[in-house]
Design an enzyme around this catalytic site. Structure first.
Site, PDB file in Angstrom:
ATOM      1  N   CYS A   8       0.819  -1.212   0.000  1.00  0.00           N
ATOM      2  CA  CYS A   8       0.000   0.000   0.000  1.00  0.00           C
ATOM      3  C   CYS A   8       0.856   1.266   0.000  1.00  0.00           C
ATOM      4  O   CYS A   8       2.009   1.240   0.420  1.00  0.00           O
ATOM      5  CB  CYS A   8      -0.919  -0.022   1.222  1.00  0.00           C
ATOM      6  SG  CYS A   8      -2.318   1.088   1.035  1.00  0.00           S
ATOM      7  N   ASP A 131      -7.023  -3.526  10.714  1.00  0.00           N
ATOM      8  CA  ASP A 131      -5.828  -2.692  10.855  1.00  0.00           C
ATOM      9  C   ASP A 131      -5.765  -2.207  12.306  1.00  0.00           C
ATOM     10  O   ASP A 131      -6.779  -2.166  12.999  1.00  0.00           O
ATOM     11  CB  ASP A 131      -5.937  -1.504   9.881  1.00  0.00           C
ATOM     12  CG  ASP A 131      -4.634  -0.739   9.734  1.00  0.00           C
ATOM     13  OD1 ASP A 131      -3.585  -1.224  10.201  1.00  0.00           O
ATOM     14  OD2 ASP A 131      -4.662   0.360   9.136  1.00  0.00           O
TER      15      ASP A 131
HETATM   16  O1  LIG Z   1      -0.895   5.185   4.325  1.00  0.00           O
HETATM   17  C1  LIG Z   1      -1.481   6.172   4.738  1.00  0.00           C
HETATM   18  O2  LIG Z   1      -0.905   7.254   4.875  1.00  0.00           O
HETATM   19  C2  LIG Z   1      -2.909   6.086   5.141  1.00  0.00           C
HETATM   20  C3  LIG Z   1      -3.639   7.234   5.311  1.00  0.00           C
HETATM   21  C4  LIG Z   1      -4.953   7.172   5.704  1.00  0.00           C
HETATM   22  C5  LIG Z   1      -5.554   5.941   5.916  1.00  0.00           C
HETATM   23  C6  LIG Z   1      -4.835   4.780   5.744  1.00  0.00           C
HETATM   24  C7  LIG Z   1      -3.512   4.837   5.341  1.00  0.00           C
HETATM   25  N1  LIG Z   1      -2.779   3.709   5.161  1.00  0.00           N
HETATM   26  C8  LIG Z   1      -3.272   2.408   5.356  1.00  0.00           C
HETATM   27  C9  LIG Z   1      -2.361   1.396   4.809  1.00  0.00           C
HETATM   28  O3  LIG Z   1      -1.417   1.674   4.138  1.00  0.00           O
HETATM   29  C10 LIG Z   1      -2.629  -0.022   5.035  1.00  0.00           C
HETATM   30  O4  LIG Z   1      -3.904  -0.337   4.640  1.00  0.00           O
HETATM   31  C11 LIG Z   1      -2.350  -0.440   6.448  1.00  0.00           C
HETATM   32  O5  LIG Z   1      -2.906   0.427   7.359  1.00  0.00           O
HETATM   33  C12 LIG Z   1      -0.904  -0.681   6.676  1.00  0.00           C
HETATM   34  O6  LIG Z   1      -0.252   0.349   7.233  1.00  0.00           O
HETATM   35  P1  LIG Z   1       1.169   0.159   7.963  1.00  0.00           P
HETATM   36  O7  LIG Z   1       0.923  -0.058   9.412  1.00  0.00           O
HETATM   37  O8  LIG Z   1       1.873   1.429   7.692  1.00  0.00           O
HETATM   38  O9  LIG Z   1       1.858  -0.999   7.316  1.00  0.00           O
END
Ligand SMILES: O=C(O)c1ccccc1NCC(=O)[C@H](O)[C@H](O)COP(=O)(O)O
Length: 219
Positions: A8, A131
């Site tokens: 993502c 999440d």
């Molecule tokens: O990535 C972002 O900045 C973001 C902004 C607003 C809502 C969600 C967002 N990201 C979600 C994700 O990238 C994934 O679905 C997931 O939460 C994984 O995140 P991570 O803990 O950084 O691997």
């Protein structure tokens, strides 16, 4: 049994190509202006064209209105809409019907109480993404690299496909899958060198580690 792997927050051609070549099943694009991964429609169009059917394009939005969703759908042509805000069950149903696209609703998890709304969302969404709940005052509801207790999903009896995310990395993805029994994993921060900056080597390592867990998956 194969595991769905989603990378993502991709925002450059180079890292998108890395994810595709390494075998990502889904590539996620963030449309949320406070995020360091936020994409303009122009960039989204360019990156979307680059995918060429090699993975499913996922458009991530946070409580977006219809006009915003319409622009994103027209520009990116996503295969899946990821709803990462406080969208109600009725709003999820409405978005799915209006845009004729499958919808993945995100459930923010911190305690077992957060799973209470699950049956309602499961009745309208096509898949669920669990999440970590963002801490109060966070500038975005996800993509923070925060982990939640995967044991909360241990006894889940969900008929819908579900994925797990939140602070995943090549080091913990196997354990996350083993405990949660998720059919897919989603990562952003764990494949970055700093917020919003994807690292090709970390992307490859994550996908390799995720694929290695497939042998451990007993259904
Ligand atoms: O990535 C972002 O900045 C973001 C902004 C607003 C809502 C969600 C967002 N990201 C979600 C994700 O990238 C994934 O679905 C997931 O939460 C994984 O995140 P991570 O803990 O950084 O691997």
């Amino acid at each position: 049994m194969s595991l769905l792997v989603k990378i993502c927050g991709l925002s450059t051609r180079e890292t998108l190509d890395t994810a595709l070549e390494a075998g990502a099943d889904m590539v996620g694009f963030v449309f949320f202006s406070p995020s360091p991964r936020h994409l303009s429609l122009e960039t989204a169009r360019e990156l979307g064209r680059e995918v060429k059917g090699r993975a499913a394009k996922v458009a991530l939005t946070v409580d977006a209105d219809d006009a915003t969703l319409e622009n994103i759908v027209e520009t990116l042509r996503p295969e899946l809409l990821q709803l990462h805000g406080k969208e109600t069950i009725a709003r999820v149903r409405d978005i799915k019907a209006k845009f004729s696209l499958p919808v993945m609703k995100v459930i923010a998890v911190e305690t077992s109480a957060d799973l209470a709304a699950l049956p309602g969302y499961a009745s309208v969404a096509d898949r669920i993404l669990f999440d970590a709940r963002a801490p109060k005052g966070a500038t975005r509801p996800g993509g923070l690299g925060a982990v939640f207790d995967w044991h909360l999903l241990e006894k889940l009896d969900l008929k819908l496909p579900f994925m797990v995310s939140g602070g995943l990395s090549a080091d913990n993805v196997a354990e996350a899958v083993r405990v949660s029994r998720a059919g897919g994993v989603d990562v952003s921060s764990g494949v970055e060198s700093s917020p919003g900056v994807k690292d090709p080597e970390l992307i490859r390592n994550f996908i390799r580690a995720a694929r290695a867990t497939e042998e451990l998956m007993v259904r």
